[in-house]
Design a protein around this motif. Structure first.
Motif, PDB file in Angstrom:
ATOM      1  N   LYS A  26      -5.951   9.441  -6.397  1.00  0.00           N
ATOM      2  CA  LYS A  26      -6.514   8.716  -5.246  1.00  0.00           C
ATOM      3  C   LYS A  26      -6.310   7.223  -5.456  1.00  0.00           C
ATOM      4  O   LYS A  26      -6.477   6.731  -6.571  1.00  0.00           O
ATOM      5  CB  LYS A  26      -8.028   8.958  -5.196  1.00  0.00           C
ATOM      6  CG  LYS A  26      -8.466  10.113  -4.350  1.00  0.00           C
ATOM      7  CD  LYS A  26      -9.994  10.065  -4.232  1.00  0.00           C
ATOM      8  CE  LYS A  26     -10.528  11.279  -3.526  1.00  0.00           C
ATOM      9  NZ  LYS A  26     -11.989  11.328  -3.547  1.00  0.00           N
TER      10      LYS A  26
ATOM     11  N   LYS B 275       0.845  -1.209   0.000  1.00  0.00           N
ATOM     12  CA  LYS B 275       0.000   0.000   0.000  1.00  0.00           C
ATOM     13  C   LYS B 275       0.872   1.249   0.000  1.00  0.00           C
ATOM     14  O   LYS B 275       0.558   2.239  -0.646  1.00  0.00           O
ATOM     15  CB  LYS B 275      -0.938  -0.039   1.221  1.00  0.00           C
ATOM     16  CG  LYS B 275      -2.050   0.966   1.199  1.00  0.00           C
ATOM     17  CD  LYS B 275      -2.860   1.014  -0.089  1.00  0.00           C
ATOM     18  CE  LYS B 275      -3.879  -0.094  -0.227  1.00  0.00           C
ATOM     19  NZ  LYS B 275      -4.639   0.031  -1.522  1.00  0.00           N
ATOM     20  N   LYS B 276       2.003   1.190   0.700  1.00  0.00           N
ATOM     21  CA  LYS B 276       2.912   2.349   0.700  1.00  0.00           C
ATOM     22  C   LYS B 276       3.444   2.610  -0.723  1.00  0.00           C
ATOM     23  O   LYS B 276       3.514   3.758  -1.165  1.00  0.00           O
ATOM     24  CB  LYS B 276       4.083   2.117   1.662  1.00  0.00           C
ATOM     25  CG  LYS B 276       5.013   3.311   1.690  1.00  0.00           C
ATOM     26  CD  LYS B 276       6.154   3.221   2.650  1.00  0.00           C
ATOM     27  CE  LYS B 276       7.013   4.482   2.527  1.00  0.00           C
ATOM     28  NZ  LYS B 276       8.168   4.460   3.406  1.00  0.00           N
TER      29      LYS B 276
ATOM     30  N   ARG C 157       0.651   4.131  -2.753  1.00  0.00           N
ATOM     31  CA  ARG C 157       0.403   5.547  -2.406  1.00  0.00           C
ATOM     32  C   ARG C 157       1.530   6.450  -2.914  1.00  0.00           C
ATOM     33  O   ARG C 157       1.286   7.591  -3.297  1.00  0.00           O
ATOM     34  CB  ARG C 157       0.238   5.696  -0.885  1.00  0.00           C
ATOM     35  CG  ARG C 157      -1.083   5.121  -0.417  1.00  0.00           C
ATOM     36  CD  ARG C 157      -1.447   5.572   0.996  1.00  0.00           C
ATOM     37  NE  ARG C 157      -2.752   5.054   1.368  1.00  0.00           N
ATOM     38  CZ  ARG C 157      -2.981   4.210   2.366  1.00  0.00           C
ATOM     39  NH1 ARG C 157      -1.995   3.810   3.127  1.00  0.00           N
ATOM     40  NH2 ARG C 157      -4.206   3.787   2.621  1.00  0.00           N
TER      41      ARG C 157
ATOM     42  N   ASP D   1      -8.122   2.510  -0.025  1.00  0.00           N
ATOM     43  CA  ASP D   1      -7.444   2.028   1.187  1.00  0.00           C
ATOM     44  C   ASP D   1      -7.507   0.501   1.274  1.00  0.00           C
ATOM     45  O   ASP D   1      -6.793  -0.111   2.064  1.00  0.00           O
ATOM     46  CB  ASP D   1      -8.103   2.630   2.440  1.00  0.00           C
ATOM     47  CG  ASP D   1      -7.826   4.120   2.550  1.00  0.00           C
ATOM     48  OD1 ASP D   1      -6.779   4.555   2.028  1.00  0.00           O
ATOM     49  OD2 ASP D   1      -8.652   4.837   3.138  1.00  0.00           O
TER      50      ASP D   1
END
Lengths: 269, 124
Positions: free
Chosen positions: B100, A49-50, A53, B103
């Motif tokens: 974006k 996820k890092k 992002r 999550d």
């Protein structure tokens, strides 16, 4: 005959190489049996996820992503990452019918049962990093203009046409006949740069401008590797030492010729 | 079979004799050999299976690049007007504008999950 060859192979490996329990693939898929987990799922999820992002923060529609399938201490001089692929900003449809924004990874993976053969496979950052030996990613961000051109190539039939399924872990980027993940990425990048699907034009330009990494391996060891492992081939290496494409050389190539591109290393928090 | 036995013996002899010379295992070829041995030698669950089994992932059935050559490819499956607007905004923003990302952690559908589906799935 097959059984005999297999037995000899295992015997050879036991005597000559030693079985390394940390062994992991170069271009192997994380779904491959035997691709071990070296980190807890939470660590992989958090790291993936890092990376995602970081790419999103840079506004990357296309990035070239690399992972470490082997500990760096085991890699030869000049090599750091073992697998390279495209990360494409996408709209992802989930199993329950929702659409979510994120990155999809476009890979060339070795087939589980035939490592000398590869296939083009799409997966996601967590799948890409699932079997890594070290939580470290390399990312190349091409210039906006090259990202636009890459998207066009990847969405066109040229992308699949540039794939040669005959895999060699040390494929020579200057010649045809064998290909690995990094050579494939290089071919797609040059298809986008030169706006051509003609592999002969792509190879001529790679020969002229791309600096490959020499594989400094004892020729005897290499001969044995080629004898006993189907994914190691020297058939596309006309001279010695063999040369291959690496993430590092690809980064140098784009930094030199693609103004506005950048290279980043991403580490866990 | 005699020839085969001779070849086998010779191969074994070569392997046994040069064993120490290759023990450092510092070559890609050597590692590829290792990898093949491991692949054949382990019946353990794959890395991907372990992540999928953690229960922390959302399975994806498809992904399309948001925009190619100025055309917006995504947003066709957006279930809300807000999601469609977000997709359109992202697709038309200049490259380099921060984007974006969800999550949620997205993963390919493992075979045991795919077997539960009643209709055909598309490629991830």
């Amino acid at each position: 005959m097959r059984y005999l060859r297999r037995s000899l192979f295992i015997l050879f490996a036991t005597f000559a190489i030693g079985i390394d329990s940390n062994a992991a693939g170069f271009s192997s898929s994380s779904s491959q049996a035997g691709e071990e987990v070296h980190f807890k799922p939470e660590q992989i999820i958090s790291f993936a996820k890092k990376v995602e992002r970081t790419m999103a923060a840079k506004g990357a529609r296309v990035a070239i992503l690399a992972r470490m399938g082997r500990p760096v201490s085991e890699l030869p001089e000049g090599m750091h990452f073992t697998h390279v692929a495209f990360a494409i900003y996408s709209e992802i449809t989930t199993k329950d019918g929702r659409t979510l924004p994120g990155y999809s990874i476009y890979n060339l993976y070795q087939k589980d049962d035939h490592p000398e053969i590869s296939a083009l496979v799409q997966d996601y950052p967590v799948d890409f990093f699932a079997g890594v030996a070290q939580l470290e990613a390399g990312a190349i961000f091409p210039s906006p203009d090259l990202q636009r051109r890459l998207l066009e190539v990847i969405a066109s039939p040229t992308y699949a046409a540039l794939h040669d399924p005959h895999y060699s872990v040390i494929a020579n980027p200057y010649t045809l006949g064998k290909q690995n993940c990094t050579e494939f990425v290089l071919d797609v990048v040059n298809s986008a740069i030169y706006q051509t699907g003609d592999i002969n034009i792509i190879k001529a330009n790679e020969k002229a401008y791309f600096v490959a990494q020499p594989v400094n391996v004892n020729p005897f060891k290499l001969m044995l590797g080629a004898m006993f492992s189907s994914e190691v081939s020297t058939s596309d290496q006309p001279s010695s030492p063999p040369v291959t494409a690496t993430f590092e050389k690809l980064g140098e190539y784009l930094l030199k010729y693609d103004a506005g591109s950048s290279v980043l290393t991403i580490l866990p928090d | 079979m005699d020839t085969l036995s001779r070849i086998s013996f010779a191969t074994w002899l070569i392997a046994a004799t040069i064993g120490s010379a290759l023990a450092d295992n510092d070559t890609q070829a050597g590692r590829a050999v290792n990898e093949s041995v491991q692949t054949s030698g382990h019946a353990s669950a794959s890395a991907a299976h372990s992540i999928a089994a953690s229960g922390q992932v959302t399975f994806a059935v498809s992904a399309v690049p948001l925009s190619v050559g100025g055309a917006v490819l995504g947003s066709g499956g957006a279930v809300s007007a807000a999601a469609a607007r977000d997709s359109m905004r992202a697709a038309t923003a200049p490259i380099g504008t921060p984007l974006k990302v969800t999550d949620e952690t997205i993963s390919v559908v493992p075979p045991n999950e795919a077997l539960k589906a009643k209709s055909k799935a598309t490629a991830p």
